[in-house]
Structures are given as C-alpha cells and as structure tokens.
Design an enzyme around this catalytic site. Structure first.
Site, PDB file in Angstrom:
ATOM      1  N   VAL A   1       0.852  -1.189   0.000  1.00 48.99           N
ATOM      2  CA  VAL A   1       0.000   0.000   0.000  1.00 48.99           C
ATOM      3  C   VAL A   1       0.887   1.237   0.000  1.00 48.99           C
ATOM      4  O   VAL A   1       1.842   1.335   0.774  1.00 48.99           O
ATOM      5  CB  VAL A   1      -0.934   0.038   1.226  1.00 48.99           C
ATOM      6  CG1 VAL A   1      -1.785   1.309   1.199  1.00 48.99           C
ATOM      7  CG2 VAL A   1      -1.831  -1.197   1.259  1.00 48.99           C
ATOM      8  N   LYS A   2       0.580   2.155  -0.877  1.00 46.95           N
ATOM      9  CA  LYS A   2       1.256   3.449  -0.906  1.00 46.95           C
ATOM     10  C   LYS A   2       0.285   4.498  -0.390  1.00 46.95           C
ATOM     11  O   LYS A   2      -0.851   4.586  -0.863  1.00 46.95           O
ATOM     12  CB  LYS A   2       1.701   3.793  -2.331  1.00 46.95           C
ATOM     13  CG  LYS A   2       2.289   5.197  -2.485  1.00 46.95           C
ATOM     14  CD  LYS A   2       2.674   5.459  -3.940  1.00 46.95           C
ATOM     15  CE  LYS A   2       3.051   6.920  -4.158  1.00 46.95           C
ATOM     16  NZ  LYS A   2       3.441   7.197  -5.567  1.00 46.95           N
ATOM     17  N   THR A   3       0.730   5.281   0.586  1.00 48.75           N
ATOM     18  CA  THR A   3      -0.164   6.277   1.163  1.00 48.75           C
ATOM     19  C   THR A   3       0.623   7.480   1.643  1.00 48.75           C
ATOM     20  O   THR A   3       1.858   7.474   1.658  1.00 48.75           O
ATOM     21  CB  THR A   3      -0.980   5.676   2.326  1.00 48.75           C
ATOM     22  OG1 THR A   3      -2.088   6.533   2.611  1.00 48.75           O
ATOM     23  CG2 THR A   3      -0.140   5.504   3.586  1.00 48.75           C
TER      24      THR A   3
END
Length: 295
Positions: A202-204
C-alpha cells in the site's frame, strides 16, 4: 548417459540437521508463492526490508510535469540510486534503458486527466503486459471516499486476481483528493481496505499525528508517498518520521526530481531510509553532494 565410473555414492544427508524453514523479510508475504515473493524481494532490500522508490508516473494524468519534461535527461541518471522505479509502460518502453536493473512498478490505472474527475479511472493495461515488461509490481489508484470509489476498488481487485495468476504483486495507492482529509482515521480506513481486498503493498501519505497506527493496522508494507515538493529538511524529516513509525519505505517523485541537484537528493533520501541518518544529517549530505544547493 553419464559416465558411472568413479561415481561416488551419495551419503551426506546431514540427518542431524533439520531443513531450514526460511522466513521472508517483507511484511505479510510469508504465505505468498515463490514468484510473488521473488518480485517483492527485488523491491525491498533484504537487509532492512525497506525501499526507496522513485516515482515519475505523473504524466499519465498531468502531462509533462515540471522536472519530467525530458525523462531521458532528468530521471535516467537517478536510476542507479533507486531501489525501484515507478513509471508508466509508455515511458518504460520508450525511454528507460532496458539494461537498467531496477525493479519496475508499472502504473496500471488511468483515464481522466487533471481536467476531469480523477476518481473516474479504469484499468489501463492487462496484467499480461506487465509480465512482458518484467514488472516487479503493478500500481493502481484507489479512491476511498471518492465519487467513483467502488469502481476504483473493482479496478484493484481485478488487477489483484490477475497478479495472483501470474505472480505479480499489486500496489494499491490511496488517492487523497482535495475534499478528503489526510488524517490517521481516514488513512487507516483506506490502507486497511486496500490490504484486506488483496493488494500486497500500500502506498499512502504521511500524517503528523498517529501515523504509527496506520502502519500497525495494515497487514502489508506501507510505502510513504512523497507528495508536493517541500524544503529539503522538511522532506527528509517526513521520510524519517514515516520510517520510524513503521513505513517500509518511501516513493518520492517531486521531492527528488524537482530539486536543483536531484542526484544529491536521492542519495540523501537513501541515507535516511537505509543508513539511519537523521533528517539534519541527510540535509547536510544533500548540501555536501550538491555544492551547497539550498532548495
């Protein structure tokens, strides 16, 4: 047929030494099959489990962003310092040298430009093309809370199914629009949904308060998005804080390629992520490598 003369009967079975059940250094990936683990292992350094990813896929909806007018001149020289490169298949095929050894994270969603509703995305490539490119992962935007939330989630789950079929991990990217708050409550929701629905990474975005609860609640690695260009010390502080609070790496773009000396900045980022430099030490490294640039 092999010559059997002189063949020595096998006898070293090491009966007193149990076979090693090796773990895996990427969070949440111990149960994945070999191909998936092998690709993840190319993205995340085996010694510390972290990554410095260089993002330059902005043109898929923004066009020739400042700093990306000539990717052959601005980005290719940075590749040797990046653990992974995040780009579109068009740029990969047209501009990146095939001899580069960086693992590739290929942008797989798209559709609207900055002139339209950004959440109205579709899948922009088949998973088989990612395999042809030799992608280490594919990335898809997920607009939790956006107008086309369900559609973007379906884009991701379709890609996850294809990725599982071919052993290619999926990076779910939390897309935070102007109307959505980048606080821990929202980021916990978005990142957990993305992981629960099958993305392996996940990229956040980073948030100043309770970011450690975001990383703790997410069962797969979180990579911090760099976002808009900040002063050098601020950008390195954000990276340092994210890593200290559980992120498995950073995916920076504008905070690197829009600098006066991008090669110096990516080395400073690497120092913070992989070598444990403090933000102040990273900023000093940037000054040394850039001959005193102060941007």
């Amino acid at each position: 047929m092999a010559d059997l003369e002189g063949n020595i009967a096998a006898k070293q079975y090491y009966l007193d030494t149990p076979a090693q059940a090796r773990g895996f250094h990427v969070k949440g990936a111990a149960g994945l099959d070999f191909g998936m683990q092998h690709r993840l292992g190319r993205i995340f350094d085996a010694t510390d489990g972290r990554t410095v990813m260089l993002a330059f896929d902005h043109g898929y909806f923004q066009g020739p962003t400042s700093g990306l007018e000539r990717i052959d001149l601005s980005i290719v020289p940075l590749a040797p310092y990046a653990d992974a490169l995040m780009a579109t298949r068009g740029i990969i095929r047209s501009t990146l040298p095939a001899a580069a050894t960086n693992p590739l994270v290929v942008r797989a969603s798209g559709g609207p430009s900055i002139l339209k509703e950004l959440s109205d995305e579709r899948l922009a490539m088949e998973i088989e093309d990612a395999a042809r490119i030799d992608a280490a992962a594919v990335a898809v935007q997920v607009f939790i809370g956006g107008e086309h939330e369900t559609q973007s989630v379906h884009n991701m789950t379709t890609l996850v199914d294809g990725g599982l079929r071919l052993g290619i991990p999926v990076v779910g990217v939390t897309a935070v629009g102007k109307e959505l708050t980048r606080d821990a409550r929202y980021l916990r929701l978005a990142t957990r949904m993305i992981a629960e629905l099958g993305a392996q990474i996940v990229k956040t975005y980073y948030c100043d308060e309770d970011f450690e609860t975001v990383t703790a609640a997410c069962p797969v690695p979180i990579i911090m998005a760099g976002g808009k260009k900040l002063p050098v010390l601020d950008a390195l502080t954000m990276a340092h804080n994210a890593i200290s609070q559980g992120a498995a790496g950073v995916d920076m773009g504008r905070n690197i390629f829009q600098r006066q000396r991008p090669v110096a900045m990516i080395q400073a980022v690497r120092g913070v992520v992989h070598q444990g430099l403090t933000p102040a030490e990273g900023a000093e490294l940037y000054r040394e490598l850039s001959d005193g640039a102060a941007d």
